[in-house]
Design a protein around this motif. Sequence first.
Motif, PDB file in Angstrom:
ATOM      1  N   ASN A  40       0.830  -1.205   0.000  1.00 40.89           N
ATOM      2  CA  ASN A  40       0.000   0.000   0.000  1.00 40.89           C
ATOM      3  C   ASN A  40       0.868   1.261   0.000  1.00 40.89           C
ATOM      4  O   ASN A  40       0.547   2.250  -0.676  1.00 40.89           O
ATOM      5  N   GLU A  41       1.947   1.224   0.742  1.00 40.61           N
ATOM      6  CA  GLU A  41       2.831   2.385   0.779  1.00 40.61           C
ATOM      7  C   GLU A  41       3.631   2.512  -0.513  1.00 40.61           C
ATOM      8  O   GLU A  41       3.858   3.640  -1.001  1.00 40.61           O
ATOM      9  N   LEU A  42       4.050   1.392  -1.080  1.00 39.68           N
ATOM     10  CA  LEU A  42       4.793   1.446  -2.343  1.00 39.68           C
ATOM     11  C   LEU A  42       3.936   2.036  -3.463  1.00 39.68           C
ATOM     12  O   LEU A  42       4.459   2.693  -4.374  1.00 39.68           O
ATOM     13  N   SER A  43       2.634   1.803  -3.396  1.00 39.03           N
ATOM     14  CA  SER A  43       1.736   2.323  -4.427  1.00 39.03           C
ATOM     15  C   SER A  43       1.671   3.857  -4.405  1.00 39.03           C
ATOM     16  O   SER A  43       1.226   4.481  -5.377  1.00 39.03           O
ATOM     17  N   MET A  44       2.113   4.479  -3.310  1.00 37.79           N
ATOM     18  CA  MET A  44       2.114   5.936  -3.204  1.00 37.79           C
ATOM     19  C   MET A  44       3.235   6.570  -4.024  1.00 37.79           C
ATOM     20  O   MET A  44       3.169   7.756  -4.369  1.00 37.79           O
ATOM     21  N   ILE A  45       4.283   5.800  -4.331  1.00 35.89           N
ATOM     22  CA  ILE A  45       5.433   6.354  -5.050  1.00 35.89           C
ATOM     23  C   ILE A  45       5.045   6.629  -6.495  1.00 35.89           C
ATOM     24  O   ILE A  45       4.563   5.754  -7.203  1.00 35.89           O
ATOM     25  N   GLU A  46       5.263   7.859  -6.923  1.00 36.07           N
ATOM     26  CA  GLU A  46       4.815   8.281  -8.239  1.00 36.07           C
ATOM     27  C   GLU A  46       5.687   7.761  -9.377  1.00 36.07           C
ATOM     28  O   GLU A  46       5.203   7.545 -10.486  1.00 36.07           O
ATOM     29  N   GLU A  47       6.986   7.576  -9.134  1.00 33.91           N
ATOM     30  CA  GLU A  47       7.888   7.116 -10.182  1.00 33.91           C
ATOM     31  C   GLU A  47       7.437   5.763 -10.723  1.00 33.91           C
ATOM     32  O   GLU A  47       7.038   4.876  -9.959  1.00 33.91           O
ATOM     33  N   ASP A  48       7.528   5.574 -12.047  1.00 31.36           N
ATOM     34  CA  ASP A  48       7.008   4.365 -12.684  1.00 31.36           C
ATOM     35  C   ASP A  48       8.000   3.221 -12.773  1.00 31.36           C
ATOM     36  O   ASP A  48       7.607   2.054 -12.883  1.00 31.36           O
ATOM     37  N   ASN A  49       9.300   3.515 -12.773  1.00 32.36           N
ATOM     38  CA  ASN A  49      10.307   2.471 -12.980  1.00 32.36           C
ATOM     39  C   ASN A  49      11.480   2.676 -12.029  1.00 32.36           C
ATOM     40  O   ASN A  49      12.166   3.701 -12.096  1.00 32.36           O
ATOM     41  N   PHE A  50      11.714   1.707 -11.150  1.00 26.28           N
ATOM     42  CA  PHE A  50      12.841   1.776 -10.230  1.00 26.28           C
ATOM     43  C   PHE A  50      13.019   0.416  -9.563  1.00 26.28           C
ATOM     44  O   PHE A  50      12.153  -0.465  -9.645  1.00 26.28           O
ATOM     45  N   VAL A  51      14.136   0.269  -8.872  1.00 24.73           N
ATOM     46  CA  VAL A  51      14.399  -0.923  -8.055  1.00 24.73           C
ATOM     47  C   VAL A  51      14.902  -0.451  -6.694  1.00 24.73           C
ATOM     48  O   VAL A  51      15.803   0.385  -6.614  1.00 24.73           O
ATOM     49  N   ILE A  52      14.297  -0.956  -5.638  1.00 24.07           N
ATOM     50  CA  ILE A  52      14.740  -0.677  -4.266  1.00 24.07           C
ATOM     51  C   ILE A  52      15.282  -1.967  -3.667  1.00 24.07           C
ATOM     52  O   ILE A  52      14.643  -3.011  -3.724  1.00 24.07           O
ATOM     53  N   ASP A  53      16.471  -1.883  -3.103  1.00 20.16           N
ATOM     54  CA  ASP A  53      17.118  -3.026  -2.460  1.00 20.16           C
ATOM     55  C   ASP A  53      17.054  -2.809  -0.951  1.00 20.16           C
ATOM     56  O   ASP A  53      17.316  -1.699  -0.464  1.00 20.16           O
ATOM     57  N   GLY A  54      16.689  -3.851  -0.211  1.00 19.56           N
ATOM     58  CA  GLY A  54      16.603  -3.683   1.230  1.00 19.56           C
ATOM     59  C   GLY A  54      16.451  -4.985   1.981  1.00 19.56           C
ATOM     60  O   GLY A  54      16.672  -6.067   1.430  1.00 19.56           O
ATOM     61  N   GLU A  55      16.092  -4.863   3.229  1.00 16.10           N
ATOM     62  CA  GLU A  55      15.943  -6.020   4.110  1.00 16.10           C
ATOM     63  C   GLU A  55      14.541  -6.001   4.712  1.00 16.10           C
ATOM     64  O   GLU A  55      14.093  -4.977   5.241  1.00 16.10           O
ATOM     65  N   LEU A  56      13.864  -7.122   4.599  1.00 16.54           N
ATOM     66  CA  LEU A  56      12.546  -7.284   5.213  1.00 16.54           C
ATOM     67  C   LEU A  56      12.761  -7.747   6.652  1.00 16.54           C
ATOM     68  O   LEU A  56      13.388  -8.790   6.887  1.00 16.54           O
ATOM     69  N   ILE A  57      12.259  -6.979   7.614  1.00 20.12           N
ATOM     70  CA  ILE A  57      12.461  -7.331   9.020  1.00 20.12           C
ATOM     71  C   ILE A  57      11.158  -7.171   9.795  1.00 20.12           C
ATOM     72  O   ILE A  57      10.258  -6.437   9.398  1.00 20.12           O
ATOM     73  N   ALA A  58      11.086  -7.861  10.915  1.00 20.90           N
ATOM     74  CA  ALA A  58       9.913  -7.769  11.784  1.00 20.90           C
ATOM     75  C   ALA A  58       9.932  -6.452  12.533  1.00 20.90           C
ATOM     76  O   ALA A  58      10.985  -5.976  12.970  1.00 20.90           O
ATOM     77  N   GLU A  59       8.758  -5.860  12.698  1.00 23.10           N
ATOM     78  CA  GLU A  59       8.629  -4.639  13.476  1.00 23.10           C
ATOM     79  C   GLU A  59       8.580  -4.985  14.959  1.00 23.10           C
ATOM     80  O   GLU A  59       8.072  -6.039  15.352  1.00 23.10           O
ATOM     81  N   GLY A  60       9.123  -4.090  15.782  1.00 22.77           N
ATOM     82  CA  GLY A  60       9.098  -4.313  17.219  1.00 22.77           C
ATOM     83  C   GLY A  60      10.480  -4.262  17.823  1.00 22.77           C
ATOM     84  O   GLY A  60      11.481  -4.054  17.135  1.00 22.77           O
ATOM     85  N   ASP A  61      10.554  -4.452  19.138  1.00 23.88           N
ATOM     86  CA  ASP A  61      11.822  -4.462  19.865  1.00 23.88           C
ATOM     87  C   ASP A  61      12.216  -5.906  20.174  1.00 23.88           C
ATOM     88  O   ASP A  61      11.388  -6.699  20.637  1.00 23.88           O
ATOM     89  N   PHE A  62      13.485  -6.227  19.933  1.00 21.53           N
ATOM     90  CA  PHE A  62      13.967  -7.597  20.141  1.00 21.53           C
ATOM     91  C   PHE A  62      15.257  -7.583  20.957  1.00 21.53           C
ATOM     92  O   PHE A  62      16.010  -6.609  20.934  1.00 21.53           O
ATOM     93  N   GLU A  63      15.485  -8.687  21.645  1.00 25.17           N
ATOM     94  CA  GLU A  63      16.661  -8.783  22.512  1.00 25.17           C
ATOM     95  C   GLU A  63      17.943  -8.718  21.713  1.00 25.17           C
ATOM     96  O   GLU A  63      18.917  -8.097  22.113  1.00 25.17           O
TER      97      GLU A  63
END
Length: 234
Positions: A40-63
Amino acid sequence: SFILTTKLDGSRILVIKENGKVKCFSRQGQLIEGLVDIENELSMIEEDNFVIDGELIAEGDFEDSADMYKETMKRSRIKGNKRGLKIMTYDFIQDVNDFHKGIDNTPCHTRKYNLKKLIMKYKFSHIEYLQELYIGTDVREIATQLRIAQDKNEEGIMLNLANAPYECKRSKNLLKVKVMQTCDIRIIGFEEGEGALKGTLGALITNYKANDVKVGSGYSLEEREYLWEHRYEL
């Protein structure tokens, strides 16, 4: 010069937007579906062509990073809608055609600046920019930032060469820096390789905590041939 960032212990993710359509892929190139909050948030980006590299992580605080990794895997493997996840972004290709070619010659520091500018343009809740720990030429900062990461129970740090291109393969322009842990274990057998490694060592069979563990990587071809040829003598 070089750029240091935190080594995140999550799941690699590539966001590809091509001709206005957004898709998320794993490190292995498998389509990741059900990331409803992120999509849903990615759909807000107006640019039509790009690649984003990143890390998918869980939200929250962890030990520590190990606990975060476990929770990330748990949430990301749920069938259907996947909640409680976010993307920490750290690299960006402005033209998706460069990604298909396998290289973007835009310097790393410029790519990161363009990514940061893009992320700051929107008020995202599940997409963040991974802030740099250090940018410069002082190599002493590598050890300093690694010690800080250890104190935080983090896995390590990443080092990008600031002027290097983005390459769609393993590259010496991006290095993982972490403290290596070693132990001595007993070799109890040898396994022959398959395919191109047939007739040489495929893996050493070791005993670790009463379990048979195969160690099949990290050998040169010469080492594989020697170990296999002398396996009855060792």
